[in-house]
Design an enzyme around this catalytic site. Structure first.
Site, PDB file in Angstrom:
ATOM      1  N   LYS A  43     -28.427 -13.059 -21.650  1.00  8.91           N
ATOM      2  CA  LYS A  43     -29.246 -13.772 -20.663  1.00  8.91           C
ATOM      3  C   LYS A  43     -29.225 -13.118 -19.276  1.00  8.91           C
ATOM      4  CE  LYS A  43     -28.955 -18.234 -22.961  1.00  8.91           C
ATOM      5  NZ  LYS A  43     -28.652 -19.666 -22.832  1.00  8.91           N
TER       6      LYS A  43
ATOM      7  N   GLY B  44     -22.034 -18.325 -17.772  1.00 10.43           N
ATOM      8  CA  GLY B  44     -23.493 -18.239 -17.862  1.00 10.43           C
ATOM      9  C   GLY B  44     -24.137 -19.567 -18.239  1.00 10.43           C
ATOM     10  N   ALA B  45     -23.498 -20.309 -19.146  1.00  9.30           N
ATOM     11  CA  ALA B  45     -24.094 -21.567 -19.600  1.00  9.30           C
ATOM     12  C   ALA B  45     -24.193 -22.553 -18.441  1.00  9.30           C
ATOM     13  CB  ALA B  45     -23.252 -22.158 -20.733  1.00  9.30           C
TER      14      ALA B  45
ATOM     15  N   GLY C 114     -16.190 -25.371 -16.672  1.00 12.76           N
ATOM     16  CA  GLY C 114     -16.661 -24.005 -16.913  1.00 12.76           C
ATOM     17  C   GLY C 114     -17.545 -23.509 -15.786  1.00 12.76           C
TER      18      GLY C 114
ATOM     19  N   ASN D 252     -13.028 -24.840 -13.152  1.00  7.38           N
ATOM     20  CA  ASN D 252     -12.939 -23.634 -13.989  1.00  7.38           C
ATOM     21  C   ASN D 252     -11.524 -23.075 -13.990  1.00  7.38           C
ATOM     22  OD1 ASN D 252     -14.446 -21.868 -15.702  1.00  7.38           O
ATOM     23  ND2 ASN D 252     -14.095 -20.245 -14.206  1.00  7.38           N
TER      24      ASN D 252
HETATM   25  P1  ATR Z   1     -21.073 -18.545 -21.356  1.00  4.85           P
HETATM   26  O1  ATR Z   1     -22.163 -17.574 -21.025  1.00  4.85           O
HETATM   27  O2  ATR Z   1     -21.174 -19.128 -22.743  1.00  4.85           O
HETATM   28  O3  ATR Z   1     -20.904 -19.599 -20.323  1.00  4.85           O
HETATM   29  P2  ATR Z   1     -18.874 -17.093 -20.261  1.00  4.85           P
HETATM   30  O4  ATR Z   1     -19.727 -16.649 -19.120  1.00  4.85           O
HETATM   31  O5  ATR Z   1     -17.961 -16.099 -20.903  1.00  4.85           O
HETATM   32  O6  ATR Z   1     -19.743 -17.682 -21.431  1.00  4.85           O
HETATM   33  O7  ATR Z   1     -18.030 -18.369 -19.784  1.00  4.85           O
HETATM   34  C1  ATR Z   1     -17.106 -18.987 -20.599  1.00  4.85           C
HETATM   35  C2  ATR Z   1     -16.496 -20.156 -19.844  1.00  4.85           C
HETATM   36  O8  ATR Z   1     -15.478 -20.770 -20.670  1.00  4.85           O
HETATM   37  C3  ATR Z   1     -15.804 -19.746 -18.553  1.00  4.85           C
HETATM   38  O9  ATR Z   1     -15.925 -20.785 -17.613  1.00  4.85           O
HETATM   39  C4  ATR Z   1     -14.337 -19.609 -19.018  1.00  4.85           C
HETATM   40  O10 ATR Z   1     -13.385 -19.737 -18.001  1.00  4.85           O
HETATM   41  P3  ATR Z   1     -12.936 -18.446 -17.127  1.00  4.85           P
HETATM   42  O11 ATR Z   1     -14.010 -18.245 -16.104  1.00  4.85           O
HETATM   43  O12 ATR Z   1     -11.629 -18.823 -16.553  1.00  4.85           O
HETATM   44  O13 ATR Z   1     -12.838 -17.293 -18.097  1.00  4.85           O
HETATM   45  C5  ATR Z   1     -14.238 -20.769 -19.966  1.00  4.85           C
HETATM   46  N1  ATR Z   1     -13.109 -20.622 -20.919  1.00  4.85           N
HETATM   47  C6  ATR Z   1     -13.043 -19.815 -21.998  1.00  4.85           C
HETATM   48  N2  ATR Z   1     -11.867 -19.967 -22.632  1.00  4.85           N
HETATM   49  C7  ATR Z   1     -11.158 -20.896 -21.930  1.00  4.85           C
HETATM   50  C8  ATR Z   1      -9.854 -21.511 -22.072  1.00  4.85           C
HETATM   51  N3  ATR Z   1      -9.055 -21.191 -23.086  1.00  4.85           N
HETATM   52  N4  ATR Z   1      -9.493 -22.425 -21.167  1.00  4.85           N
HETATM   53  C9  ATR Z   1     -10.311 -22.768 -20.148  1.00  4.85           C
HETATM   54  N5  ATR Z   1     -11.533 -22.249 -19.953  1.00  4.85           N
HETATM   55  C10 ATR Z   1     -11.956 -21.321 -20.828  1.00  4.85           C
END
Ligand code: ATR
Length: 279
Positions: free
Chosen positions: A70, A134-135, A131, A155
């Site tokens: 995206k 991107g989403a 979070g 986050n």
């Molecule tokens: P997307 O495009 O699907 O949103 P992304 O940009 O990789 O994917 O974002 C993933 C989100 O999940 C991020 O907010 C990430 O937190 P970080 O910014 O700290 O990486 C969050 N996330 C993924 N694994 C996690 C975990 N085990 N605990 C807490 N947050 C998590």
């Protein structure tokens, strides 16, 4: 050879389980049009070339873009809608006077699902979003358009939340871990925009109190209740939902942009739910 109609596709990686190739033909049938809709798995370094060669095909009219392209789609498009600019991400592309036009229908899809399908009013609510990836970028512009909403983004990595605040100064941000003290008001709407519940047991959630009638909404969808939905029910959320309705609604918004027809979605959500649960 018969006219096979306009050509569309969804590009992502992985793409195998995408429901978009089932959703869009159902929309087309509602307006008696035939369209062709492909799913294209694109190499991680091959998105710009794949999109360009798709639009070189004579019947190609539009693309849906999903994870992880995206942001790349945003960079590829010469023209961008305001909401795509704000999100920094594009999920819908179409040709406009020789240029590629990028839009983002994710936020509108979420708002429509919550308000029209779940009959839950977003205005004047206290919203917490988990979070900052991107989403979440994709949905914030539409949530911020609602009146008198308070949005707090939690986050794991605080820097990413602070980056988001530069783009959307109206939001409050806090770290996810240890955020207990920062949730000062009971929550009306809790949105899970992390990918954590998909694959990590190490996810630490703050203690939260829900208001009566609170809704917990997971941006991802699945055949059964997602782990986030189960967790939220235990914590006292009155209503829980996965993101299947949002998926269909964002698709409907894309279809309307491409074909100037806004399809009926309830029957399509029902069909996709059936497809998921019987798969
Ligand atoms: P997307 O495009 O699907 O949103 P992304 O940009 O990789 O994917 O974002 C993933 C989100 O999940 C991020 O907010 C990430 O937190 P970080 O910014 O700290 O990486 C969050 N996330 C993924 N694994 C996690 C975990 N085990 N605990 C807490 N947050 C998590």
């Amino acid at each position: 050879m018969g006219n096979r109609g306009n050509l569309y596709a969804v590009m992502g990686n992985p793409i195998e389980h995408s429901l978009s190739p089932y959703i869009h033909p159902l929309f087309a049938a509602q307006c008696n049009r035939s369209i062709e809709y492909e799913k294209i798995c694109v190499a991680l370094d091959g998105f710009p070339a794949a999109a360009t060669s798709f639009f070189a095909r004579p019947r190609a009219r539009g693309l849906n873009i999903t994870v992880p392209f995206k942001q790349q789609a945003y960079r590829l498009c010469a023209l961008l809608s305001t909401r795509a600019q704000q999100a920094g991400a594009v999920n819908t592309i179409y040709h406009q006077s020789e240029d590629l036009y990028g839009d983002n229908t994710d936020g509108a899809g979420l708002v429509r699902d919550i308000e029209q399908n779940l009959c839950w009013e977003i205005d004047n609510k206290n919203i917490v979003v988990l979070g900052a990836g991107g989403a979440v970028r994709g949905i914030l512009p539409a949530l911020l358009e609602k009146s008198e909403v308070k949005i707090k983004v939690l986050n794991r990595t605080l820097e990413k939340a602070l980056d988001l605040k530069k783009q959307f100064p109206e939001i409050e941000v806090a770290p996810l871990v240890g955020a207990d003290g920062s949730i000062t008001q009971p929550i009306d709407l809790l949105i899970n925009g992390t990918s954590a519940f998909l694959n990590a047991e190490a996810f630490v959630l703050p203690q939260m109190i829900f208001n009566p009638n609170a809704l917990a909404y997971d941006l991802i969808y699945s055949a059964q209740n997602t782990p986030f939905m189960e967790w939220a029910k235990l914590k006292g959320a009155t209503a829980v939902s996965d993101g299947l309705g949002m998926l269909v609604e964002q698709a409907a918004e894309s279809f309307a942009l491409w074909e100037s027809f806004h399809p009926e979605t309830a029957s399509v959500i029902e069909a996709m739910r059936k497809k998921l649960t019987t798969a």
